[in-house]
Enzyme design. Structure first.
Site, PDB file in Angstrom:
ATOM      1  N   TYR A 178     -10.969   1.121   8.654  1.00 14.45           N
ATOM      2  CA  TYR A 178     -10.050   1.918   9.038  1.00 14.45           C
ATOM      3  C   TYR A 178     -10.863   3.470   9.940  1.00 14.45           C
ATOM      4  CZ  TYR A 178      -6.303  -0.679   7.530  1.00 14.45           C
ATOM      5  OH  TYR A 178      -5.320  -1.789   7.411  1.00 14.45           O
ATOM      6  N   ASP A 197      -3.768  -9.208  11.697  1.00 13.68           N
ATOM      7  CA  ASP A 197      -4.310  -7.984  11.254  1.00 13.68           C
ATOM      8  C   ASP A 197      -5.581  -7.554  11.855  1.00 13.68           C
ATOM      9  OD1 ASP A 197      -5.184  -6.049   8.723  1.00 13.68           O
ATOM     10  OD2 ASP A 197      -3.059  -5.726   9.109  1.00 13.68           O
ATOM     11  N   HIS A 216       4.171 -10.324   8.540  1.00  8.29           N
ATOM     12  CA  HIS A 216       2.957 -10.152   8.887  1.00  8.29           C
ATOM     13  C   HIS A 216       1.934 -10.870   8.245  1.00  8.29           C
ATOM     14  CE1 HIS A 216      -0.090  -7.341  10.133  1.00  8.29           C
ATOM     15  NE2 HIS A 216      -0.846  -7.526   8.646  1.00  8.29           N
TER      16      HIS A 216
END
Lengths: 455, 456
Positions: free
Chosen positions: A373, A223, A429
């Site tokens: 982000y 990630d 993930h």
């Protein structure tokens, strides 16, 4: 005459291009200052202070009161997890959280490894530093930095750490592990200034490793951790002995990638595509575009309005849990969207899932975690680091249920020194947390290859 | 002989071409409608018969409700904003504290409930759901033409957005006066939320048509913005014979060759593609003004259209979270430049009392999650392939183009679907929440449009 000139130009251009490509490119950055206000006049406090995770009766009481005051909204009939976190499942999770989950015990579990804090560029950086108890004769422990992502934390690595610091197999290498928290996540202070992106985090982590006395080390990430460790390899390739990642979406699709998307189904062998590649990539409209759109709403809003979306989650434990755990369901397997309980406890225990949520809750870091982000996507998709290749030895663990599948060809566009590519048997993930054994094995194999090459 | 044949051939070709042209024009003008469909949205199984009485409803509150919200507000855990970030990262925390302080200490919910109740509220069951609406009759009816009008709100608004424009519409305008119905979309405010999947704007349109029928109106006007624009458009598509006129303050064009072409040529030869100078001013530079801004402002739409249950969960427990989420829109969608202001320019056009009353409607009904689901229901499949996207609108239409609206739609683009435009007005000021922000301007435009239709 003209033809000669043209040919000369062409050859010259080609040579230049090849030379340029093969030259190791280095990412550049500068020191930043992320603390509140202006940097102080004197030097920075570089001491390393031990840190213990703690809790209090008040903290628990406050949490329980808030959980009791949840105003639940029933999900639409038969919608399972397709509209997001199912209300029935949330009720089960909250019930356990309120009555069965023992935070004090989990805090003790968190403290089983030594935690520290140190100030770098104006903010407190939290990290675990786990030294192996015994090291085989004639060898040293290999330093390894492991970086988490969103909505995870250093806690994701708790199952993996003992397999690396105390492997049961005597032929396995022994590691000395450092797990920092990205600034703005968990117990690391959040930056006070705008602009803190993955390169800034990588720069800070380099300073951290130097402060701990490591000149060369291995790096592992998934990630955001993938991008931060990749940036570390781009910033100071000489320090990163080897880079191991389990997630690596292509940042700069060039001609080979585009061609492989257009022709890959017809001519898989041409692009080195395996059956898994074909299954995960085609039909590409559905698998690459539609699926991405279905699952990237969170990314879109966090990359544009993090302060707005995080606001309610910092007051509502139920909201925070739904938001975070939805990812632990869907990103472990897309099929879990059609299950009433989201398959949440098939691969993880509620204790582990809630401990991760508690790290976000008790530190109140959800908003700052989301800002990462915006800082990374805010400049558009083409930041300098996306164009610079990675030349340090790289290993990729390809988990079948990862969010975005990356075939070998695509990886090689960026990671020019790919020494290991392993299709893993199972896992999604959150691979380190879901399949620590498999991950540990792959890190071992990768490191062995790099160590052998270095000899 | 030879010339005769040639003349005959050319003549018949022209005639055939003429007939074909006439047929195409006729087909284009022919009023088409979309199917009504059917649905049932209550919990569990559909019963044999449904109660269709209309019963009065009063908004209420209690000390308990107010105490609960105060406690939650007091327990808010704020996060400091980044230095100098204004409203670029979303709702600024420093300013939020000021808003919340007012909410906690000065805002009087009981007084606002009395304000809400100054118009008459009702509820009635349609397709299994309790549909809430207000019904406002004009005070003076003698010698007036009383025209029924339905106003439909959007997200994150409510029927309350119309409270300022209602008195303006129910007063006399040279012999024209309106009798107004303002419903709440199912899942919003005091209308019950659907229990089944699939409740989209077509379902809402059908329910509102049933409502008008139940109230005894066979012909009426419609007005809407945001979701209200889509729902009223669908209503006009379903029963064009009932809709005397459709007035919209938000309208979007379909994509297609005409739009693309005018985007390319527009900046240079606007008149060639039917653009006025004002159109050019509002549209270009296209990418900068439209595409990037739309990307920056549509995160909420993306997450609500995919994971509404997740997105809404936290804001249903946190009043401050809910306020930040909703009020951010009242800032950015009124004027995008508000993002660079420390206070988001929120109180320039709206009073805190009005803004918080709207938030309280979402809070006290706990309807944020169901309101978000509407996005998913409408975007589930490609909206361009839905029957309503492929069908035109033939009822007399009035369009009010506000400068601060999220995306400007020139008349030539609107004409692709809205085939019977009676008026298109460039409004001098105002953003997305037109009725809330510029009630007089909007009322004026509605009246002038209706007068055109009624041929005054």
């Amino acid at each position: 005459m003209l033809t000669e000139v043209l040919v000369a130009l062409l050859v010259g251009g080609l040579l230049y291009f090849l030379v340029q490509r093969s030259r190791t490119q280095v990412l550049r950055t500068e020191d930043g200052w992320w603390g509140a206000g202006a940097p102080p006049d004197g030097g920075e406090d570089i001491t390393i202070r031990p840190f213990t995770v703690s809790t209090s009766a008040e903290e628990l009481e406050d949490l329980y009161r808030r959980i009791d005051q949840t105003r639940p909204v029933p999900s639409l009939e038969d919608s399972h997890f397709t509209y997001g976190f199912n209300s029935q499942c949330l009720h089960t999770v909250l019930s356990y959280w309120r009555n069965g989950f023992d935070w004090r015990r989990q805090v003790d579990r968190l403290n089983q490894y030594p935690h520290f804090k140190t100030t770098i560029e104006g903010i407190d950086i939290h990290y675990l530093h786990v030294k192996p108890k015994t090291v085989p004769e004639g060898s040293t422990a290999l330093p390894l930095i492991m970086v988490h992502g969103w909505p995870g934390s250093f806690y994701e690595f708790y199952g993996l750490i003992p397999l690396l610091t105390e492997p049961s197999d005597p032929s396995h290498l022994v590691f000395e592990v450092v797990c920092p928290s990205i600034p703005g996540y968990g117990f690391s202070e959040a930056p006070h200034k705008k602009g803190f992106d993955s390169v800034c985090a990588a720069h800070i982590f380099h300073k951290l490793m130097k402060r701990l006395g490591f000149q060369q080390f291995y790096a592992h990430g998934g990630d955001w951790g993938w991008l931060v460790t990749t940036n570390m390899a781009q910033l100071e390739p000489r320090s990163v002995r080897g880079l191991h990642v389990n997630f690596a979406p292509p940042s700069n699709p060039g001609l080979p990638i585009t061609l492989s998307i257009m022709l890959g189904r017809r001519f898989p062998k041409l692009f080195g595509f395996t059956d898994l590649d074909i299954e995960r990539l085609f039909p590409c409209m559905e698998k690459l575009v539609v699926e991405s759109i279905k699952e990237s709403g969170y990314m879109h809003i966090q990359a544009t309005k993090p302060d707005t979306v995080g606001r309610g989650l910092n007051d509502s434990p139920a909201g925070l849990a739904a938001y975070i755990l939805e990812k632990f369901s869907t990103w472990t397997s897309r099929d879990f969207r059609d299950l009433e309980d989201g398959g949440l406890t098939r691969k993880f225990s509620l204790d582990d899932l809630l401990t991760n949520v508690m790290i976000y809750w008790t530190s109140g870091c959800i908003v700052s975690s989301m800002r990462f982000y915006k800082e990374n996507f805010g400049k558009g998709l083409y930041a300098p680091h996306s164009k610079i290749p990675v030349d340090v030895p790289t290993g990729f663990a390809c988990f079948p249920n990862e969010l975005m599948h990356t075939p070998k060809l695509w990886l090689k566009q960026k990671y020019r020194n790919l020494v290991a590519f392993t299709p893993m048997a199972r896992g999604g993930h959150f691979a380190a947390m879901e399949e620590p054994q498999l991950m540990a094995e792959d890190i071992q194999n990768f490191t062995k290859i790099v160590e052998k090459k270095a000899l | 002989m030879w010339e005769c044949t040639v003349v005959l051939l050319i003549g018949s070709a022209v005639a055939a071409g003429g007939i074909l042209l006439a047929y195409i024009v006729h087909k284009r003008r022919q009023v088409k409608s979309i199917p009504l469909g059917e649905g049932w949205w209550g919990a569990g199984e559909k019963p044999l018969s449904e109660d269709d009485t209309i019963y009065p409803f009063k908004v209420q509150t209690s000390d308990k409700e107010i105490k609960d919200i105060h406690e939650r507000i007091d327990r808010t855990r704020y996060t400091d904003p980044l230095e100098d970030s204004c409203f670029q990262y979303g709702f600024n925390s420093t300013y939020l504290k000021k808003v919340v302080s007012y909410w906690r200490n000065e805002f009087d919910w009981k007084k606002q409930v009395a304000v809400l109740n100054k118009f008459q509220h009702f509820k009635t069951k349609i397709e299994g759901l309790d549909v809430h609406f207000i019904h406002v009759r004009p005070p003076h009816r003698e010698n007036q033409k009383v025209l029924p009008l339905m106003l439909v709100h959007g997200w994150p608004g409510s029927f309350y957005e119309f409270y300022k424009i209602l008195p303006l519409l129910t007063e006399n305008h040279d012999g024209v006066v309106f009798e107004v119905i303002c419903p709440s979309i199912p899942g919003y405010g005091f209308s019950e939320a659907p229990h089944k999947q699939g409740f989209d704007s077509l379902a809402a349109a059908r329910i509102f048509l049933t409502l008008m029928e139940r109230l005894g109106f066979s012909k009426f006007y419609l007005q809407g913005g945001d979701w209200g624009s889509l729902i009223t458009t669908n209503m006009a598509q379903m029963k064009p014979q009932c809709v005397k006129g459709l007035h919209l303050n938000m309208f979007i064009s379909t994509k297609g060759f005409k739009v693309m072409f005018s985007l390319m040529i527009g900046p240079y030869l606007p008149f060639l593609v039917g653009f006025s100078r004002e159109d050019v001013r509002r549209l270009f530079p296209f990418f900068e003004k439209n595409v990037w801004d739309i990307l920056r402002e549509t995160g909420y739409m993306h997450i609500q259209a995919t994971k509404p249950d997740t997105a809404g969960c936290g804001v249903n427990d946190s009043p401050v979270g809910l306020a930040a989420y909703l009020l951010e829109k009242f800032s950015s969608w009124t004027d995008l430049r508000n993002r660079d202001l420390v206070d988001g320019g929120l109180e320039r056009k709206f009073s805190l009392d009005d803004l918080l009353t709207n938030v309280m409607i979402y809070w006290t009904t706990g309807s944020i999650v169901s309101s978000m689901r509407f996005y998913k229901e409408n975007f589930k499949s490609n909206p361009d392939n839905r029957v309503d996207a492929k069908t035109g609108i033939f009822v007399p239409t009035g369009l009010a183009a506000f400068p601060g609206e999220l995306m400007h739609c020139p008349k030539t683009w609107a004409q692709i679907r809205y085939r019977n435009i009676y008026s298109y007005t460039f409004m001098p000021r105002g953003g997305h929440f037109a009725a809330f922000e510029e009630p007089q301007l909007l009322a004026n435009d509605i009246v002038q449009f209706v007068k055109k239709v009624e041929e005054f």
